[in-house]
Design an enzyme around this catalytic site. Structure first.
Site, PDB file in Angstrom:
ATOM      1  CE  LYS A 194     -69.174  -9.923   6.461  1.00  0.00           C
ATOM      2  NZ  LYS A 194     -69.903 -11.484   5.972  1.00  0.00           N
TER       3      LYS A 194
ATOM      4  CG  ASP B  90     -75.598 -12.626   5.737  1.00  0.00           C
ATOM      5  OD1 ASP B  90     -75.011 -12.896   6.786  1.00  0.00           O
ATOM      6  OD2 ASP B  90     -75.408 -12.288   4.161  1.00  0.00           O
TER       7      ASP B  90
ATOM      8  CG  MET C 257     -72.841  -3.271  -0.823  1.00  0.00           C
ATOM      9  SD  MET C 257     -71.869  -4.625  -0.705  1.00  0.00           S
ATOM     10  CE  MET C 257     -71.047  -5.186  -2.692  1.00  0.00           C
TER      11      MET C 257
ATOM     12  N   PRO D  56     -84.157 -11.124  -2.451  1.00  0.00           N
ATOM     13  CG  PRO D  56     -85.585  -9.875  -4.110  1.00  0.00           C
ATOM     14  CD  PRO D  56     -84.653 -11.078  -3.500  1.00  0.00           C
TER      15      PRO D  56
ATOM     16  CB  ILE E 141     -74.374 -11.954  -6.933  1.00  0.00           C
ATOM     17  CG1 ILE E 141     -74.815 -13.683  -8.736  1.00  0.00           C
ATOM     18  CG2 ILE E 141     -74.798 -10.708  -8.141  1.00  0.00           C
ATOM     19  CD1 ILE E 141     -75.800 -13.236  -9.293  1.00  0.00           C
TER      20      ILE E 141
END
Length: 282
Positions: free
Chosen positions: A70, A48, A183, A25, A106
């Site tokens: 992203k 990422d 999100m 995380p 996940i």
């Protein structure tokens, strides 16, 4: 970084294989030993936006680093192109490590990437990572389950593939459970309204954790009726995680991580919360 030899040890990355590796995380010390071994032997690291630079830096100096991060409405590469990129690299005989924030399976699109690779005959290994729900909530001092508060926990997303927010609200609004929303910060007001409309009391504790597990971590706690307004007032931005349920009421009692500590310092252990973070912390 020297990694220990373990009793059960698998070989490092092999040519023509793809390794979907969860980077955790945010705190690089939450990265797994298996992930670190694979990155250290990679020819190419495809990573990422939310992957710690310290983890990417575990790759050899000669390894190619490809950023495909992203953000909301800002994708370096569309997902289909990322899939094709991984396929091309593997077919070229590269040792490919695909680093994904949190856990690949996940809300990490790891399943989509693996489907394409497996269908093309590429061997894939999946290395789990500490998903944001577990890591971020733990660093905020919010236990996701607790015998006095929540006997189940649900992970969901606030941003579906088609852009809709068509969730099973009746299931999510059940009592005695914790809901973690990935999100969902841009649609928080609607999310809170739906929970209240489907039966959760407006005074249900809820919170948002921004940049959890990092030294920029920030926690905003309120209730369902006022959370969206508080988050707006505080200027909270992605990446953020929303937690809904009575376990949020244990913050700041169980808060142990001090984001203001020196960035190179390890998080302090919980040793009586008032000693760690002082009285009156918000």
């Amino acid at each position: 970084m020297a990694l220990p030899d373990l009793a059960v040890y698998r070989p490092g990355p092999l040519p023509g294989h793809v390794y979907l590796v969860g980077a955790g995380p945010g705190d690089p010390e939450l990265f797994t030993l298996r992930g670190a071994r694979l990155v250290a032997g990679a020819d190419v690291v495809v990573h990422d936006n939310l992957v710690s630079p310290a983890i990417v830096d575990l790759a050899p100096a000669a390894a190619e680093r490809i950023y495909v991060g992203k953000k909301a409405a800002d994708h370096t590469l569309p997902q289909d192109e990322i899939n094709r990129l991984l396929l091309r690299l593997a077919q070229a005989g590269k040792r490919v490590v695909r680093l994904k924030g949190g856990d690949p399976f996940i809300f990490g699109r790891g399943g989509e990437e693996m489907e394409v690779l497996v269908e093309a005959g590429i061997t894939v290994e999946v290395v789990p990572g500490v998903t944001a729900a577990a890591g971020v909530a733990a660093y905020a001092g919010i236990p996701l389950t607790h015998r006095d508060h929540a006997q189940s926990v649900v992970f969901t997303t606030g941003f579906l593939k088609n852009g809709a927010l068509d969730l099973d609200w009746a299931m999510l609004a059940r009592p005695q459970q914790t809901v973690v929303i990935y999100m969902g910060i841009s649609r928080l007001a609607e999310i809170c309204r739906q929970f209240i409309a489907h039966g959760l009391p407006p005074d249900t504790p809820a919170g948002v954790i921004e940049r959890g597990t990092t030294h920029a971590q920030r926690v905003v706690v309120a209730d369902l009726a006022t959370l969206a307004e508080r988050v707006h007032q505080e200027g909270v931005r992605p990446p953020s995680l929303t937690v809904i349920g009575s376990v949020v009421g244990l913050y700041p009692k169980l808060s142990w991580f001090e984001p203001a500590a020196q960035p190179q310092a390890s998080p302090l252990p919980h040793a009586g919360c008032a000693v760690v973070h002082g009285e009156g912390r918000k």
